[in-house]
Write a protein that holds these residues in place. Structure first.
Motif, PDB file in Angstrom:
ATOM      1  N   UNK A 189       0.837  -1.207   0.000  1.00  0.00           N
ATOM      2  CA  UNK A 189       0.000   0.000   0.000  1.00  0.00           C
ATOM      3  C   UNK A 189       0.869   1.253   0.000  1.00  0.00           C
ATOM      4  N   UNK A 190       1.972   1.246   0.752  1.00  0.00           N
ATOM      5  CA  UNK A 190       2.883   2.401   0.786  1.00  0.00           C
ATOM      6  C   UNK A 190       3.508   2.640  -0.587  1.00  0.00           C
ATOM      7  N   UNK A 191       3.980   1.567  -1.229  1.00  0.00           N
ATOM      8  CA  UNK A 191       4.575   1.705  -2.566  1.00  0.00           C
ATOM      9  C   UNK A 191       3.543   2.219  -3.567  1.00  0.00           C
ATOM     10  N   UNK A 192       2.338   1.663  -3.517  1.00  0.00           N
ATOM     11  CA  UNK A 192       1.294   2.095  -4.443  1.00  0.00           C
ATOM     12  C   UNK A 192       0.932   3.551  -4.208  1.00  0.00           C
ATOM     13  N   UNK A 193       0.866   3.953  -2.951  1.00  0.00           N
ATOM     14  CA  UNK A 193       0.513   5.330  -2.602  1.00  0.00           C
ATOM     15  C   UNK A 193       1.549   6.305  -3.160  1.00  0.00           C
ATOM     16  N   UNK A 194       2.817   5.908  -3.112  1.00  0.00           N
ATOM     17  CA  UNK A 194       3.867   6.804  -3.600  1.00  0.00           C
ATOM     18  C   UNK A 194       3.847   6.946  -5.123  1.00  0.00           C
ATOM     19  N   UNK A 195       3.218   5.995  -5.822  1.00  0.00           N
ATOM     20  CA  UNK A 195       3.219   6.025  -7.283  1.00  0.00           C
ATOM     21  C   UNK A 195       1.838   6.236  -7.885  1.00  0.00           C
ATOM     22  N   UNK A 196       0.810   6.295  -7.039  1.00  0.00           N
ATOM     23  CA  UNK A 196      -0.548   6.368  -7.580  1.00  0.00           C
ATOM     24  C   UNK A 196      -0.844   7.756  -8.145  1.00  0.00           C
ATOM     25  N   UNK A 197      -1.755   7.770  -9.105  1.00  0.00           N
ATOM     26  CA  UNK A 197      -2.162   9.014  -9.741  1.00  0.00           C
ATOM     27  C   UNK A 197      -1.450   9.274 -11.046  1.00  0.00           C
ATOM     28  N   UNK A 198      -0.189   8.918 -11.157  1.00  0.00           N
ATOM     29  CA  UNK A 198       0.560   9.155 -12.388  1.00  0.00           C
ATOM     30  C   UNK A 198       0.355   8.027 -13.394  1.00  0.00           C
ATOM     31  N   UNK A 199       0.450   6.789 -12.908  1.00  0.00           N
ATOM     32  CA  UNK A 199       0.286   5.610 -13.757  1.00  0.00           C
ATOM     33  C   UNK A 199      -0.632   4.617 -13.057  1.00  0.00           C
ATOM     34  N   UNK A 200      -1.298   3.725 -13.815  1.00  0.00           N
ATOM     35  CA  UNK A 200      -2.074   2.672 -13.168  1.00  0.00           C
ATOM     36  C   UNK A 200      -1.147   1.776 -12.339  1.00  0.00           C
ATOM     37  N   UNK A 201      -1.599   1.383 -11.161  1.00  0.00           N
ATOM     38  CA  UNK A 201      -0.817   0.520 -10.280  1.00  0.00           C
ATOM     39  C   UNK A 201      -1.608  -0.755 -10.043  1.00  0.00           C
ATOM     40  N   UNK A 202      -0.975  -1.903 -10.257  1.00  0.00           N
ATOM     41  CA  UNK A 202      -1.586  -3.195  -9.985  1.00  0.00           C
ATOM     42  C   UNK A 202      -0.750  -3.901  -8.932  1.00  0.00           C
ATOM     43  N   UNK A 203      -1.404  -4.280  -7.836  1.00  0.00           N
ATOM     44  CA  UNK A 203      -0.735  -5.027  -6.761  1.00  0.00           C
ATOM     45  C   UNK A 203      -1.157  -6.475  -6.920  1.00  0.00           C
ATOM     46  N   UNK A 204      -0.182  -7.338  -7.216  1.00  0.00           N
ATOM     47  CA  UNK A 204      -0.441  -8.750  -7.484  1.00  0.00           C
ATOM     48  C   UNK A 204      -0.073  -9.583  -6.265  1.00  0.00           C
ATOM     49  N   UNK A 205      -1.049 -10.288  -5.711  1.00  0.00           N
ATOM     50  CA  UNK A 205      -0.827 -11.107  -4.523  1.00  0.00           C
ATOM     51  C   UNK A 205      -0.648 -12.561  -4.926  1.00  0.00           C
TER      52      UNK A 205
END
Length: 165
Positions: A53-69
């Motif tokens: 969530x921290x990594x996604x938060x730092x990169x969200x808004x500029x590019x689509x982010x997909x977190x794969x579990x």
């Protein structure tokens, strides 16, 4: 006619170039066996959902982010709090998905180990130190167990009511 053909050919090449060079987005890989100090790529996944969530938060808004579990159990010691800032935007959303064929389990449960049988036939174990409050469910061998109660079956029946005091 020749000018129109060249014009359409130029537009086609431009469209093809833009579609090939489009932004793919960012993928963050998570595995229960990963390491939160890694970058989160497919060969070096991170371990915790909080770190994802921290990594996604730092990169969200500029590019689509997909977190794969990947499959496995993700144990949470505290709630995973996600807010409006963690969803990205309509153009660049943040998605949490399971990897194909995988079944991730997100659990707030604590494993209770080192069971011992007491002299009276009952079983006991010392709860982990991070166990707080009461527990509502108990699972044994991946099946929900029935909590101890009296009587074990049916209902406790009263033959006769006592005197009113």
């Amino acid at each position: 006619m020749k000018i129109k053909f060249i014009y359409f050919l130029g537009l086609f090449i431009l469209f093809l170039g833009l579609s090939c060079c489009g932004t793919q987005g960012i993928e963050i890989y998570v595995s229960p066996h990963g390491d939160d100090r890694s970058g989160g790529d497919s060969s070096h996944p991170i371990a915790s959902l909080q770190r994802a969530a921290e990594l996604a938060r730092s990169k969200s808004g500029a590019l689509p982010v997909t977190i794969l579990l990947s499959g496995g159990t993700y144990r949470l010691s505290k709630p995973l709090e996600l807010g409006i800032q963690d969803g990205g935007t309509a153009e660049a959303p943040v998605q949490w998905i399971a990897m194909p064929g995988e079944k991730p389990i997100i659990s707030g449960g604590l494993p209770v180990v080192s069971w011992k049988q007491e002299d009276d036939g009952s079983w006991s174990a010392i709860l982990p130190e991070d166990c707080q409050g009461e527990f509502r469910s108990f699972y044994m061998n991946n099946r929900r167990a029935i909590r101890a109660r009296f009587p074990d079956h049916d209902y406790l029946r009263i033959e006769k009511a006592g005197e009113d005091k």
